[in-house]
Write a protein that holds these residues in place. Structure first.
Motif, mmCIF file in Angstrom:
data_model
loop_
_atom_site.group_PDB
_atom_site.id
_atom_site.type_symbol
_atom_site.label_atom_id
_atom_site.label_comp_id
_atom_site.label_asym_id
_atom_site.label_seq_id
_atom_site.Cartn_x
_atom_site.Cartn_y
_atom_site.Cartn_z
ATOM 1 N N PRO A 88 0.830 -1.215 0.000
ATOM 2 C CA PRO A 88 0.000 0.000 0.000
ATOM 3 C C PRO A 88 0.860 1.259 0.000
ATOM 4 O O PRO A 88 1.778 1.396 0.807
ATOM 5 C CB PRO A 88 -0.792 -0.124 1.305
ATOM 6 N N ILE A 89 0.562 2.175 -0.901
ATOM 7 C CA ILE A 89 1.351 3.406 -1.003
ATOM 8 C C ILE A 89 0.623 4.502 -0.234
ATOM 9 O O ILE A 89 -0.269 5.182 -0.751
ATOM 10 C CB ILE A 89 1.581 3.798 -2.471
ATOM 11 N N THR A 90 0.975 4.642 1.012
ATOM 12 C CA THR A 90 0.399 5.626 1.915
ATOM 13 C C THR A 90 1.372 5.835 3.059
ATOM 14 O O THR A 90 2.167 4.942 3.374
ATOM 15 C CB THR A 90 -0.967 5.152 2.466
ATOM 16 N N SER A 91 1.307 7.002 3.674
ATOM 17 C CA SER A 91 2.111 7.219 4.878
ATOM 18 C C SER A 91 1.371 6.777 6.126
ATOM 19 O O SER A 91 1.903 6.869 7.229
ATOM 20 C CB SER A 91 2.519 8.696 4.988
ATOM 21 N N GLY A 92 0.126 6.294 5.957
ATOM 22 C CA GLY A 92 -0.597 5.694 7.065
ATOM 23 C C GLY A 92 -1.695 6.563 7.642
ATOM 24 O O GLY A 92 -1.722 7.785 7.453
ATOM 25 N N PRO A 93 -2.639 5.947 8.359
ATOM 26 C CA PRO A 93 -3.742 6.693 8.974
ATOM 27 C C PRO A 93 -3.247 7.719 9.986
ATOM 28 O O PRO A 93 -2.200 7.536 10.615
ATOM 29 C CB PRO A 93 -4.566 5.599 9.667
ATOM 30 N N VAL A 94 -4.039 8.779 10.140
ATOM 31 C CA VAL A 94 -3.706 9.822 11.114
ATOM 32 C C VAL A 94 -4.604 9.738 12.344
ATOM 33 O O VAL A 94 -4.437 10.504 13.289
ATOM 34 C CB VAL A 94 -3.811 11.223 10.478
ATOM 35 N N ALA A 95 -5.577 8.816 12.335
ATOM 36 C CA ALA A 95 -6.480 8.618 13.467
ATOM 37 C C ALA A 95 -6.905 7.155 13.484
ATOM 38 O O ALA A 95 -6.730 6.430 12.503
ATOM 39 C CB ALA A 95 -7.697 9.537 13.366
ATOM 40 N N THR A 96 -7.484 6.725 14.595
ATOM 41 C CA THR A 96 -7.842 5.312 14.757
ATOM 42 C C THR A 96 -9.259 4.993 14.311
ATOM 43 O O THR A 96 -9.652 3.827 14.313
ATOM 44 C CB THR A 96 -7.680 4.886 16.224
ATOM 45 N N THR A 97 -10.042 6.002 13.945
ATOM 46 C CA THR A 97 -11.407 5.784 13.468
ATOM 47 C C THR A 97 -11.638 6.585 12.196
ATOM 48 O O THR A 97 -10.920 7.557 11.914
ATOM 49 C CB THR A 97 -12.451 6.218 14.512
ATOM 50 N N VAL A 98 -12.662 6.183 11.440
ATOM 51 C CA VAL A 98 -13.013 6.920 10.227
ATOM 52 C C VAL A 98 -13.462 8.331 10.580
ATOM 53 O O VAL A 98 -13.042 9.312 9.954
ATOM 54 C CB VAL A 98 -14.108 6.170 9.444
ATOM 55 N N ALA A 99 -14.315 8.452 11.605
ATOM 56 C CA ALA A 99 -14.782 9.776 12.010
ATOM 57 C C ALA A 99 -13.613 10.656 12.442
ATOM 58 O O ALA A 99 -13.533 11.836 12.083
ATOM 59 C CB ALA A 99 -15.806 9.648 13.136
ATOM 60 N N GLY A 100 -12.699 10.080 13.207
ATOM 61 C CA GLY A 100 -11.538 10.841 13.648
ATOM 62 C C GLY A 100 -10.632 11.240 12.504
ATOM 63 O O GLY A 100 -9.988 12.296 12.545
ATOM 64 N N SER A 101 -10.585 10.418 11.465
ATOM 65 C CA SER A 101 -9.743 10.716 10.301
ATOM 66 C C SER A 101 -10.262 11.900 9.507
ATOM 67 O O SER A 101 -9.527 12.481 8.702
ATOM 68 C CB SER A 101 -9.659 9.486 9.390
#
Length: 273
Positions: A88-101
């Protein structure tokens, strides 16, 4: 100084889909019985180079029955099986939930991380990530695929990406720092995805769903990391694609709707609830 822009290009990506048991398929082309289908698939006949690469990789075909207002339509797909490995080409999630993202400035940071995510009023959440499929990399095919999910399945894919981040952090302590001084990034290790435990989603009338999950084990060692480590060609291609992926993720966040190539949302990893 105002500076001067240059035209940026967003490359097309093949659509990778996950069937969670709601679709029906048969693995004998042209005959046989349709049965509930769980697994990853790519529609055949849409890209000659991709078809050739999948054939070279030894991927077989199946037929998936798509329900239409006027009746069913049977479409050929490449059947990648119940589990896949993707860089996967991403630097990764910035939060642990979709709403938080999507809260506050996190929406902008999520797009900058190369994750396509949106959740407009009155619509279901949608999440997508781009990368390279490992079986295609092995036959020299280095074009992007896009894996998209919606509704509650977005939470599951986000969990899988978070788990991949956990493994990347563990890999920081396991790799040879004399040859790799930087932190391990998401595209440097293949992320294994597959079906999780059967579960019930929804309120009142529930639906039985088999979500997509990360197949990384709880504990990893150096041998595990080395076996899933990216080839240099993947690293070089990921760096070339990175700016375009960030631009794609920003545009994805602004779109109002997305459908599969034949408009059959049941083929996506999706469920109401």
């Amino acid at each position: 100084m105002i500076g001067r822009n240059k035209v940026r290009t967003i490359h097309d990506a093949a659509t990778l889909q996950y069937a969670n048991g709601k679709s029906v398929a048969r693995r004998t082309i042209g005959s046989g019985r349709f049965s509930p289908y769980i697994g990853f698939h790519i529609e055949a006949g849409r890209d000659a180079a991709l078809d050739e690469a999948l054939r070279d990789a030894g991927i077989s075909q199946c037929e998936i029955k798509h329900q239409r207002p006027g009746g069913a339509e049977v479409i050929k797909h490449w059947d990648l099986g119940e589990s896949i490995e993707i860089y996967p080409i991403t630097s990764g999630p910035v939060a642990t939930t979709v709403a938080g993202s999507l809260a506050g400035g996190n929406a902008r940071e999520t797009a900058s991380s190369g994750i396509g995510l949106r959740w407009a009023n009155g619509e279901r959440s949608k999440l997508a990530v781009r990368g390279f499929l490992r079986p295609l990399v092995k036959v020299g095919y280095l074009r992007l695929v896009q894996f998209s999910v919606r509704s509650r399945m977005t939470d599951e894919l986000l969990k899988a990406l978070l788990d991949h981040g956990r493994v990347c952090e563990l890999a920081d302590q396991l790799i040879d720092r004399t040859t790799h001084a930087e932190p391990v990034t998401f595209h440097e290790i293949a992320l294994p995805l597959g079906p999780g435990e059967e579960t019930e989603w929804g309120k009142g009338d529930t639906a039985t769903v088999i979500p997509v999950v990360s197949y990384h084990p709880p504990a990893v060692d150096q041998a595990y990391i080395v076996e899933r480590w990216r080839p240099e060609t993947v690293h070089e291609a990921a760096l070339r694609e990175w700016e375009g992926i960030q631009l794609w993720a920003r545009e994805y966040a602004l779109q109002s709707d997305e459908r599969t190539p034949h408009g059959d949302e049941a083929a996506l990893a999706t469920v109401g609830g």
